[in-house]
Design a protein around this motif. Structure first.
Motif, PDB file in Angstrom:
ATOM      1  N   ALA A  13       0.837  -1.211   0.000  1.00  0.00           N
ATOM      2  CA  ALA A  13       0.000   0.000   0.000  1.00  0.00           C
ATOM      3  C   ALA A  13       0.867   1.255   0.000  1.00  0.00           C
ATOM      4  O   ALA A  13       0.701   2.162   0.801  1.00  0.00           O
ATOM      5  N   GLY A  14       1.846   1.291  -0.913  1.00  0.00           N
ATOM      6  CA  GLY A  14       2.562   2.529  -1.185  1.00  0.00           C
ATOM      7  C   GLY A  14       1.782   3.305  -2.230  1.00  0.00           C
ATOM      8  O   GLY A  14       0.676   2.912  -2.615  1.00  0.00           O
ATOM      9  N   GLY A  17       1.002   1.008  -5.281  1.00  0.00           N
ATOM     10  CA  GLY A  17       0.002  -0.022  -4.979  1.00  0.00           C
ATOM     11  C   GLY A  17      -1.378   0.596  -4.805  1.00  0.00           C
ATOM     12  O   GLY A  17      -2.388   0.051  -5.276  1.00  0.00           O
ATOM     13  N   VAL A  43       6.709   3.412   3.748  1.00  0.00           N
ATOM     14  CA  VAL A  43       8.069   3.041   3.333  1.00  0.00           C
ATOM     15  C   VAL A  43       8.559   4.095   2.314  1.00  0.00           C
ATOM     16  O   VAL A  43       8.589   5.275   2.633  1.00  0.00           O
ATOM     17  N   SER A  45       7.274   5.599  -0.129  1.00  0.00           N
ATOM     18  CA  SER A  45       6.333   6.661  -0.505  1.00  0.00           C
ATOM     19  C   SER A  45       6.308   7.822   0.480  1.00  0.00           C
ATOM     20  O   SER A  45       5.751   8.884   0.169  1.00  0.00           O
ATOM     21  N   ARG A  47       9.319   8.639   1.941  1.00  0.00           N
ATOM     22  CA  ARG A  47      10.760   8.909   2.080  1.00  0.00           C
ATOM     23  C   ARG A  47      11.303   9.419   0.757  1.00  0.00           C
ATOM     24  O   ARG A  47      12.245   8.874   0.193  1.00  0.00           O
ATOM     25  N   HIS A  53       7.399  15.647 -10.868  1.00  0.00           N
ATOM     26  CA  HIS A  53       8.411  15.861 -11.902  1.00  0.00           C
ATOM     27  C   HIS A  53       7.762  16.160 -13.249  1.00  0.00           C
ATOM     28  O   HIS A  53       6.656  15.689 -13.540  1.00  0.00           O
ATOM     29  N   HIS A 173       1.435  -9.692   6.518  1.00  0.00           N
ATOM     30  CA  HIS A 173       2.666  -9.934   5.766  1.00  0.00           C
ATOM     31  C   HIS A 173       2.433 -10.981   4.694  1.00  0.00           C
ATOM     32  O   HIS A 173       1.973 -12.089   4.987  1.00  0.00           O
ATOM     33  N   TYR A 235      18.987  12.910   2.948  1.00  0.00           N
ATOM     34  CA  TYR A 235      18.638  14.338   2.917  1.00  0.00           C
ATOM     35  C   TYR A 235      19.247  15.043   4.126  1.00  0.00           C
ATOM     36  O   TYR A 235      19.290  14.474   5.225  1.00  0.00           O
ATOM     37  N   GLY A 315      15.663   7.713   1.925  1.00  0.00           N
ATOM     38  CA  GLY A 315      14.821   6.716   1.251  1.00  0.00           C
ATOM     39  C   GLY A 315      15.726   5.830   0.427  1.00  0.00           C
ATOM     40  O   GLY A 315      16.883   6.185   0.174  1.00  0.00           O
ATOM     41  N   MET A 349      10.770   0.534  -9.102  1.00  0.00           N
ATOM     42  CA  MET A 349       9.843   1.682  -9.078  1.00  0.00           C
ATOM     43  C   MET A 349      10.415   2.831  -8.251  1.00  0.00           C
ATOM     44  O   MET A 349       9.919   3.180  -7.188  1.00  0.00           O
ATOM     45  N   PRO A 352      10.531   8.577 -11.286  1.00  0.00           N
ATOM     46  CA  PRO A 352       9.416   9.391 -10.822  1.00  0.00           C
ATOM     47  C   PRO A 352       8.131   8.586 -10.575  1.00  0.00           C
ATOM     48  O   PRO A 352       7.075   8.877 -11.135  1.00  0.00           O
TER      49      PRO A 352
HETATM   50  C1  FAD Z   1      15.138   9.240  -2.155  1.00  0.00           C
HETATM   51  C2  FAD Z   1      13.941   9.154  -3.077  1.00  0.00           C
HETATM   52  C3  FAD Z   1      13.394  10.311  -3.622  1.00  0.00           C
HETATM   53  C4  FAD Z   1      12.302  10.241  -4.485  1.00  0.00           C
HETATM   54  N1  FAD Z   1      11.727  11.383  -4.942  1.00  0.00           N
HETATM   55  C5  FAD Z   1      10.670  11.311  -5.776  1.00  0.00           C
HETATM   56  C6  FAD Z   1      10.048  12.494  -6.239  1.00  0.00           C
HETATM   57  O1  FAD Z   1      10.393  13.590  -5.841  1.00  0.00           O
HETATM   58  N2  FAD Z   1       9.042  12.369  -7.142  1.00  0.00           N
HETATM   59  C7  FAD Z   1       8.622  11.163  -7.613  1.00  0.00           C
HETATM   60  O2  FAD Z   1       7.769  11.125  -8.497  1.00  0.00           O
HETATM   61  N3  FAD Z   1       9.144  10.014  -7.134  1.00  0.00           N
HETATM   62  C8  FAD Z   1      10.145  10.067  -6.217  1.00  0.00           C
HETATM   63  N4  FAD Z   1      10.678   8.928  -5.704  1.00  0.00           N
HETATM   64  C9  FAD Z   1      10.104   7.650  -6.097  1.00  0.00           C
HETATM   65  C10 FAD Z   1       8.843   7.305  -5.312  1.00  0.00           C
HETATM   66  O3  FAD Z   1       8.995   7.610  -3.935  1.00  0.00           O
HETATM   67  C11 FAD Z   1       8.568   5.809  -5.497  1.00  0.00           C
HETATM   68  O4  FAD Z   1       8.495   5.530  -6.882  1.00  0.00           O
HETATM   69  C12 FAD Z   1       7.275   5.354  -4.867  1.00  0.00           C
HETATM   70  O5  FAD Z   1       7.134   5.841  -3.549  1.00  0.00           O
HETATM   71  C13 FAD Z   1       7.240   3.844  -4.849  1.00  0.00           C
HETATM   72  O6  FAD Z   1       5.998   3.448  -4.350  1.00  0.00           O
HETATM   73  P1  FAD Z   1       5.674   1.922  -4.158  1.00  0.00           P
HETATM   74  O7  FAD Z   1       4.226   1.857  -3.860  1.00  0.00           O
HETATM   75  O8  FAD Z   1       6.193   1.138  -5.315  1.00  0.00           O
HETATM   76  O9  FAD Z   1       6.607   1.461  -2.937  1.00  0.00           O
HETATM   77  P2  FAD Z   1       6.470   1.699  -1.348  1.00  0.00           P
HETATM   78  O10 FAD Z   1       6.019   3.048  -1.028  1.00  0.00           O
HETATM   79  O11 FAD Z   1       7.764   1.259  -0.753  1.00  0.00           O
HETATM   80  O12 FAD Z   1       5.337   0.694  -0.929  1.00  0.00           O
HETATM   81  C14 FAD Z   1       5.538  -0.700  -0.905  1.00  0.00           C
HETATM   82  C15 FAD Z   1       4.702  -1.260   0.208  1.00  0.00           C
HETATM   83  O13 FAD Z   1       4.795  -2.679   0.170  1.00  0.00           O
HETATM   84  C16 FAD Z   1       4.751  -3.134   1.513  1.00  0.00           C
HETATM   85  N5  FAD Z   1       5.331  -4.484   1.564  1.00  0.00           N
HETATM   86  C17 FAD Z   1       6.575  -4.866   1.215  1.00  0.00           C
HETATM   87  N6  FAD Z   1       6.743  -6.193   1.389  1.00  0.00           N
HETATM   88  C18 FAD Z   1       5.563  -6.673   1.861  1.00  0.00           C
HETATM   89  C19 FAD Z   1       5.090  -7.967   2.244  1.00  0.00           C
HETATM   90  N7  FAD Z   1       5.881  -9.067   2.172  1.00  0.00           N
HETATM   91  N8  FAD Z   1       3.812  -8.092   2.695  1.00  0.00           N
HETATM   92  C20 FAD Z   1       2.997  -7.001   2.774  1.00  0.00           C
HETATM   93  N9  FAD Z   1       3.390  -5.744   2.431  1.00  0.00           N
HETATM   94  C21 FAD Z   1       4.654  -5.593   1.972  1.00  0.00           C
HETATM   95  C22 FAD Z   1       5.591  -2.112   2.271  1.00  0.00           C
HETATM   96  O14 FAD Z   1       5.323  -2.127   3.651  1.00  0.00           O
HETATM   97  C23 FAD Z   1       5.199  -0.815   1.577  1.00  0.00           C
HETATM   98  O15 FAD Z   1       4.167  -0.124   2.270  1.00  0.00           O
HETATM   99  C24 FAD Z   1      11.758   8.977  -4.824  1.00  0.00           C
HETATM  100  C25 FAD Z   1      12.309   7.808  -4.272  1.00  0.00           C
HETATM  101  C26 FAD Z   1      13.380   7.892  -3.397  1.00  0.00           C
HETATM  102  C27 FAD Z   1      13.949   6.650  -2.779  1.00  0.00           C
END
Ligand code: FAD
Length: 369
Positions: A13-14, A17, A43, A45, A47, A53, A173, A235, A315, A349, A352
């Protein structure tokens, strides 16, 4: 959680997701999100830089170039329609030495190719007039860049999901999944108890954990799981409003967009992220990096008072290329790549991803039935 067959189970649920779940829910699917934390988006999302962008940096045929410029427009429309706090700050990309001018020209051409409508070449004087603290030789002005309150954005996505009857199962989990006929049999742990959930569609949106999670899909060939490398971004914060109104970015390198000046929603200045290749998931920010931060920042803000820099947050970028191997793209695998109908793995992922989330969601929806 009911003993049910869901249309779609989304692990994670980032912001991605949630955006994918929202799209599936809006299209009438019964969705369940499995999240091991006690809240959404705690996590990667939460950080990040929170930047909307424009899409200026990405290689022409990459998924990032395909998603980001449209993601930018969609993000502003969505935020306006839901009153989600955001600021269209605009940004300057600044060259501080002569050997960066050619790179600036390349970024300009790449941005035009990728469909970024507004981007202008501007002089150092023009930038200093707008931002008196910034010194540079030349720059690019990107008016469509901005910042968004990521926490409220995610809450809004969640609200849309819940309005359509979808839900998140927190503190749950994901353990492993098997496939029986056309049904995914997903085993999760909740309160030390193993539970099996059935779903017709399975989406792996676990960010930096996507490789690990995919390795627990028993029906997936291991050769379809790319190796993920971690590039931590630290940061340093100032907790101070310098009167700076635009995001200020240096010329980027292959691994990151450079140590930029970011703004939070109260316009306080922070710097970063840098790039620290690591094998651990550890979010401590090492104070020793302050020297490197200071030396990079004074190239474009020579008057920075070093004593204002305080270690902030960090992050971790999930990269599909290791240090020195060049630029990494998103990788979104469906039946076309791995042969498993209605399974989508989202790898790499990084940025951006936040900006692109609504467009990624549409793309993923197009990969399942
Ligand atoms: C330093 C940094 C700066 C960034 N700046 C930007 C920006 O300015 N603009 C931009 O567009 N993008 C930016 N990004 C990218 C953006 O933050 C990510 O692309 C986005 O947050 C990813 O989202 P997600 O849902 O894939 O992952 P996440 O937010 O990590 O979510 C994944 C989720 O999966 C859950 N999970 C993992 N394993 C399990 C499991 N086994 N069972 C149940 N749940 C689980 C975790 O708890 C988490 O909540 C940046 C990234 C970083 C690292």
């Amino acid at each position: 959680m009911t003993e049910n067959i869901y249309d779609a189970v989304i692990i994670g649920a980032g912001v991605i997701g949630l955006a994918v779940s929202r799209k599936l829910a809006l299209e009438g699917k019964e969705v369940l999100i499995i999240e091991e934390q006690g809240q959404v988006g705690s996590v990667t999302s939460s950080r990040n830089s929170g930047v909307i962008h424009a899409g200026v940096y990405y290689d022409k045929n990459s998924l990032k170039a395909k998603f980001c410029p449209e993601g930018n427009r969609r993000m502003y429309d969505y935020c306006n329609s839901r009153s989600i706090p955001h600021i269209n700050t605009g940004k300057f990309i600044v060259a501080t030495s002569n050997n960066e001018i050619e790179k600036l020209e390349n970024i300009y051409n790449q941005a035009k190719d990728a469909g970024v409508i507004n981007i202008d070449k501007v002089s150092g004087n023009y930038i200093s007039n707008k931002e008196p603290l910034v010194k540079c030789i030349e720059g690019l002005y990107v008016p469509s860049s901005g910042i968004v309150d990521t926490s409220l954005l995610m809450r809004s996505y969640l609200g849309d999901i819940e309005d359509k009857g979808g839900m998140v199962s927190y503190n749950t989990h994901f353990e492993y999944a098997d496939l029986s006929k056309d049904l995914f049999k997903i085993t999760v742990t909740q309160n030390n108890e193993k539970i099996e959930i059935n779903s017709r569609i399975l989406i792996n949106a676990t960010g930096i954990f996507a490789e690990k999670v995919a390795n627990n899909f028993f029906f997936l060939d291991k050769s379809d799981i790319p190796k993920t490398y971690f590039a931590k971004g630290n940061y340093f914060e100032t907790s101070k409003n310098f009167g700076i109104k635009h995001l200020i970015y240096p010329v980027p390198n292959d691994a990151s967009l450079g140590l930029h000046l970011g703004l939070d929603m109260s316009m306080s200045v922070r710097f970063g992220p840098d790039v620290e290749w690591t094998e651990d998931i550890n979010y401590n920010v090492n104070k020793d990096r302050e020297e490197m931060f200071y030396n990079d920042i004074i190239k474009y803000i020579p008057s920075l008072d070093r004593s204002l820099l305080k270690p902030g947050y960090s992050g971790i970028r999930p990269k599909l290329k290791n240090k020195g191997e060049g630029k990494s793209d998103f990788r979104i695998d469906s039946v076309n790549e791995h042969g498993v109908l209605n399974l989508v793995n989202l790898f790499g992922m990084e940025s951006p991803g936040l900006t692109s989330s609504l467009v990624i969601a549409d793309y993923v929806y197009g990969l399942v039935s």
